[in-house]
Design a protein around this motif. Structure first.
Motif, PDB file in Angstrom:
ATOM      1  N   THR A  18       0.998  -1.171  -0.072  1.00  0.00           N
ATOM      2  CA  THR A  18      -0.081  -0.108   0.150  1.00  0.00           C
ATOM      3  C   THR A  18       1.020   1.482   0.120  1.00  0.00           C
ATOM      4  O   THR A  18      -0.317   2.499   0.333  1.00  0.00           O
ATOM      5  CB  THR A  18      -1.097   0.527   0.646  1.00  0.00           C
ATOM      6  OG1 THR A  18      -0.479   0.121   2.555  1.00  0.00           O
ATOM      7  CG2 THR A  18      -2.004  -1.473   1.240  1.00  0.00           C
ATOM      8  N   TRP A  19       1.770   1.028  -0.414  1.00  0.00           N
ATOM      9  CA  TRP A  19       3.139   2.443  -0.001  1.00  0.00           C
ATOM     10  C   TRP A  19       2.537   3.268  -1.244  1.00  0.00           C
ATOM     11  O   TRP A  19       2.437   3.453  -2.558  1.00  0.00           O
ATOM     12  CB  TRP A  19       4.055   2.008  -0.217  1.00  0.00           C
ATOM     13  CG  TRP A  19       5.561   3.014  -0.222  1.00  0.00           C
ATOM     14  CD1 TRP A  19       5.142   4.123   0.902  1.00  0.00           C
ATOM     15  CD2 TRP A  19       7.203   3.581  -0.410  1.00  0.00           C
ATOM     16  NE1 TRP A  19       6.664   4.889   0.815  1.00  0.00           N
ATOM     17  CE2 TRP A  19       7.313   4.000   0.102  1.00  0.00           C
ATOM     18  CE3 TRP A  19       7.224   2.190  -1.314  1.00  0.00           C
ATOM     19  CZ2 TRP A  19       8.873   4.360  -0.495  1.00  0.00           C
ATOM     20  CZ3 TRP A  19       8.988   2.328  -0.934  1.00  0.00           C
ATOM     21  CH2 TRP A  19       9.224   3.417  -0.143  1.00  0.00           C
ATOM     22  N   ASP A  48      -0.319  -4.909   3.923  1.00  0.00           N
ATOM     23  CA  ASP A  48       0.511  -4.081   4.510  1.00  0.00           C
ATOM     24  C   ASP A  48       0.637  -2.861   3.818  1.00  0.00           C
ATOM     25  O   ASP A  48       0.486  -2.020   3.413  1.00  0.00           O
ATOM     26  CB  ASP A  48       2.160  -4.793   3.858  1.00  0.00           C
ATOM     27  CG  ASP A  48       3.368  -4.524   4.324  1.00  0.00           C
ATOM     28  OD1 ASP A  48       3.655  -4.835   5.186  1.00  0.00           O
ATOM     29  OD2 ASP A  48       3.873  -3.294   3.016  1.00  0.00           O
ATOM     30  N   TYR A  53       3.396   5.476   5.107  1.00  0.00           N
ATOM     31  CA  TYR A  53       3.190   5.754   4.279  1.00  0.00           C
ATOM     32  C   TYR A  53       1.959   6.730   3.978  1.00  0.00           C
ATOM     33  O   TYR A  53       0.789   7.166   4.120  1.00  0.00           O
ATOM     34  CB  TYR A  53       2.059   4.086   3.543  1.00  0.00           C
ATOM     35  CG  TYR A  53       3.217   3.016   4.035  1.00  0.00           C
ATOM     36  CD1 TYR A  53       4.655   3.579   3.479  1.00  0.00           C
ATOM     37  CD2 TYR A  53       2.860   2.230   3.496  1.00  0.00           C
ATOM     38  CE1 TYR A  53       5.147   2.313   3.993  1.00  0.00           C
ATOM     39  CE2 TYR A  53       3.776   0.679   3.271  1.00  0.00           C
ATOM     40  CZ  TYR A  53       5.286   0.950   3.835  1.00  0.00           C
ATOM     41  OH  TYR A  53       6.151  -0.180   3.621  1.00  0.00           O
ATOM     42  N   SER A 197       9.449  -1.243  -6.870  1.00  0.00           N
ATOM     43  CA  SER A 197       9.678  -0.675  -6.889  1.00  0.00           C
ATOM     44  C   SER A 197       8.365   0.103  -7.730  1.00  0.00           C
ATOM     45  O   SER A 197       8.264  -0.263  -9.286  1.00  0.00           O
ATOM     46  CB  SER A 197       9.933   0.493  -5.520  1.00  0.00           C
ATOM     47  OG  SER A 197       9.479   1.071  -4.679  1.00  0.00           O
ATOM     48  N   ARG A 201       7.064  -0.171 -13.149  1.00  0.00           N
ATOM     49  CA  ARG A 201       5.798  -0.207 -13.606  1.00  0.00           C
ATOM     50  C   ARG A 201       7.243  -0.258 -15.674  1.00  0.00           C
ATOM     51  O   ARG A 201       6.408  -0.732 -16.804  1.00  0.00           O
ATOM     52  CB  ARG A 201       5.719   1.791 -14.352  1.00  0.00           C
ATOM     53  CG  ARG A 201       4.547   1.591 -13.684  1.00  0.00           C
ATOM     54  CD  ARG A 201       3.657   2.960 -13.860  1.00  0.00           C
ATOM     55  NE  ARG A 201       3.389   3.498 -12.896  1.00  0.00           N
ATOM     56  CZ  ARG A 201       4.330   4.960 -12.137  1.00  0.00           C
ATOM     57  NH1 ARG A 201       4.197   5.637 -12.552  1.00  0.00           N
ATOM     58  NH2 ARG A 201       2.896   4.983 -10.848  1.00  0.00           N
TER      59      ARG A 201
HETATM   60  N1  LIG Z   1       9.267  -2.507   4.778  1.00  0.00           N
HETATM   61  C1  LIG Z   1       9.457  -2.014   3.731  1.00  0.00           C
HETATM   62  O1  LIG Z   1      10.820  -1.510   4.059  1.00  0.00           O
HETATM   63  C2  LIG Z   1       9.011  -1.415   2.495  1.00  0.00           C
HETATM   64  C3  LIG Z   1       9.277  -1.311   2.083  1.00  0.00           C
HETATM   65  C4  LIG Z   1       9.096  -0.343   0.060  1.00  0.00           C
HETATM   66  C5  LIG Z   1       7.864  -1.664  -0.027  1.00  0.00           C
HETATM   67  N2  LIG Z   1       7.186  -2.093   1.438  1.00  0.00           N
HETATM   68  C6  LIG Z   1       5.936  -2.923   0.610  1.00  0.00           C
HETATM   69  O2  LIG Z   1       5.796  -3.481  -0.050  1.00  0.00           O
HETATM   70  C7  LIG Z   1       4.882  -2.902  -1.125  1.00  0.00           C
HETATM   71  C8  LIG Z   1       5.544  -3.086  -2.805  1.00  0.00           C
HETATM   72  O3  LIG Z   1       6.629  -2.991  -3.116  1.00  0.00           O
HETATM   73  P1  LIG Z   1       6.778  -0.837  -3.777  1.00  0.00           P
HETATM   74  O4  LIG Z   1       4.623  -0.619  -4.230  1.00  0.00           O
HETATM   75  O5  LIG Z   1       7.617  -0.986  -3.216  1.00  0.00           O
HETATM   76  O6  LIG Z   1       6.798  -2.030  -5.463  1.00  0.00           O
HETATM   77  P2  LIG Z   1       6.287  -3.173  -6.075  1.00  0.00           P
HETATM   78  O7  LIG Z   1       5.352  -3.756  -5.523  1.00  0.00           O
HETATM   79  O8  LIG Z   1       7.436  -4.081  -6.361  1.00  0.00           O
HETATM   80  O9  LIG Z   1       6.220  -1.770  -7.813  1.00  0.00           O
HETATM   81  C9  LIG Z   1       5.016  -1.367  -7.557  1.00  0.00           C
HETATM   82  C10 LIG Z   1       4.745  -0.336  -9.160  1.00  0.00           C
HETATM   83  O10 LIG Z   1       4.473  -1.403  -9.422  1.00  0.00           O
HETATM   84  C11 LIG Z   1       3.366  -0.882 -10.674  1.00  0.00           C
HETATM   85  N3  LIG Z   1       2.996  -1.765 -10.740  1.00  0.00           N
HETATM   86  C12 LIG Z   1       2.144  -2.968 -10.313  1.00  0.00           C
HETATM   87  N4  LIG Z   1       1.430  -4.505 -11.221  1.00  0.00           N
HETATM   88  C13 LIG Z   1       1.728  -3.889 -12.450  1.00  0.00           C
HETATM   89  C14 LIG Z   1       1.269  -4.728 -12.888  1.00  0.00           C
HETATM   90  N5  LIG Z   1       0.436  -5.532 -13.474  1.00  0.00           N
HETATM   91  N6  LIG Z   1       1.596  -3.799 -14.426  1.00  0.00           N
HETATM   92  C15 LIG Z   1       2.328  -2.957 -14.476  1.00  0.00           C
HETATM   93  N7  LIG Z   1       3.218  -1.898 -13.791  1.00  0.00           N
HETATM   94  C16 LIG Z   1       1.977  -2.399 -12.395  1.00  0.00           C
HETATM   95  C17 LIG Z   1       2.817  -0.044  -9.764  1.00  0.00           C
HETATM   96  O11 LIG Z   1       2.216   0.670 -10.075  1.00  0.00           O
HETATM   97  P3  LIG Z   1       1.165   1.137 -10.169  1.00  0.00           P
HETATM   98  O12 LIG Z   1       0.900   1.896  -8.563  1.00  0.00           O
HETATM   99  O13 LIG Z   1       0.344   2.514 -11.321  1.00  0.00           O
HETATM  100  O14 LIG Z   1      -0.530   0.172 -10.108  1.00  0.00           O
HETATM  101  C18 LIG Z   1       4.004   0.977  -8.841  1.00  0.00           C
HETATM  102  O15 LIG Z   1       4.690   1.543  -9.586  1.00  0.00           O
HETATM  103  C19 LIG Z   1       4.902  -2.142  -0.839  1.00  0.00           C
HETATM  104  O16 LIG Z   1       3.392  -1.002  -1.459  1.00  0.00           O
HETATM  105  C20 LIG Z   1       4.415  -1.503   0.999  1.00  0.00           C
HETATM  106  O17 LIG Z   1       3.295  -2.193   1.328  1.00  0.00           O
HETATM  107  C21 LIG Z   1       7.820  -2.330   2.705  1.00  0.00           C
END
Ligand SMILES: NC(=O)c1ccc[n+]([C@@H]2O[C@H](COP(=O)([O-])OP(=O)(O)OC[C@H]3O[C@@H](n4cnc5c(N)ncnc54)[C@H](OP(=O)(O)O)[C@@H]3O)[C@@H](O)[C@H]2O)c1
Length: 280
Positions: A18-19, A48, A53, A197, A201
């Protein structure tokens, strides 16, 4: 659907990140809520989030998205800042998270990353919240093997239920030592940023990996995500639209043959030595 274990529960190996959610226009927010509900309606259960966030905006959005769902079916994970890692500050931080989420307990509460508060103090704070019934379980995020060993030696340190760390094709360092360490001790592994992250995209895969994706009728994103959901990893992609969520959901049942995995390993090397834990 691939499943794994988290805090003593059987959960789908794909959760919901959900970031950066809840920070856009009302129309975007509507899409994001629809995306989360699409995931929940198709069997996902782990969400998560973190107080960090959007400064609480993501938790508020999650609260709106889960309203009306059966609480027992949800596994809501949130995280507190390292500067809220004392018992007193954690209690206040949790109250804020619960208020924004519209919940009276969290399933799992994590230290977001390690700061200057001694781990002993943080553990005591998390145990107190658990005893008060405000969290079902607790854990950490962005901790490497040495930190986990330090935790394990402290009173209550063996009760850590999860460590949430970066895990994707480009960042495989944890396979060398952290993953086996956690598996041996029954500490759940939540893998974040499966697409790398924001850069997700524009994933560009080498040709031999693209060929595997095409042969399996997968998009590049589906292959990358499916690959992270191996060895009991709970992968938490973030998808801001129902279209992305729907595409990602289709990756849940994908498995790889040993030949396919070997070919992916040639493109994205397994770690052969200790690498410092990467974090975003
Ligand atoms: N504990 C920590 O320190 C930490 C750090 C980083 C992240 N996190 C958690 O992990 C989660 C996931 O990581 P993240 O948000 O950094 O990155 P991610 O899930 O690796 O990537 C998100 C990116 O991918 C794109 N995307 C998702 N599905 C897609 C698809 N089917 N086709 C094309 N693009 C797609 C999203 O676009 P759209 O947004 O346009 O869908 C966004 O730009 C976070 O949201 C958070 O909850 C935790």
């Amino acid at each position: 659907m691939k499943n794994t274990q988290l805090a003593g529960r059987k959960v789908p190996a794909m959760g919901i990140g959900t970031w950066y959610l809840g920070e856009g226009s009302p129309a975007q927010t509507e899409q994001e809520i629809a995306s989360l509900r699409c995931g929940l309606d198709h069997g996902l259960s782990v969400i998560d989030t973190a107080e960090m966030y959007g400064d609480g905006a993501a938790e508020t959005l999650v609260g709106d998205a889960i309203r009306g769902y059966n609480r027992d079916d949800l596994v809501v994970v949130s995280k507190f800042y390292p500067w809220h890692a004392t018992a007193a500050k954690m209690k206040v931080a949790l109250a804020g998270s619960l208020h924004r989420l519209g919940l009276d307990y969290l399933d799992l509460y994590l230290l977001h990353w390690r700061g200057s508060t001694p781990l002993r103090e943080t553990l005591a704070g998390m145990q107190a919240l658990q005893q008060a019934g405000l969290i079902r379980a607790f854990g950490v995020s962005n901790l490497d093997v040495a930190d986990l060993k330090e935790l394990a030696a402290l009173p209550g340190g063996d009760q850590i239920q999860a460590n949430e760390v970066l895990y994707n094709l480009q960042s495989r360092g944890i396979e060398y030592d952290l993953m086996p360490y956690q598996a041996k001790r029954g500490i759940g592994l939540i893998g974040y940023s499966p697409f790398g992250s924001g850069a997700g995209r524009s994933i560009r895969l080498p040709r031999q990996v693209q060929e595997i994706a095409r042969a399996k009728h997968l998009s590049d994103h589906q292959l990358v995500l499916a690959w992270t959901m191996r060895d009991h990893v709970l992968s938490i992609p973030k998808a801001a639209t129902p279209a992305h969520m729907t595409e990602n959901l289709a990756a849940r049942d994908v498995t790889f043959t040993p030949d396919e995995l070997a070919s992916i390993d040639r493109a994205f090397r397994r770690p052969t030595h200790k690498q410092p834990l990467e974090m975003i």
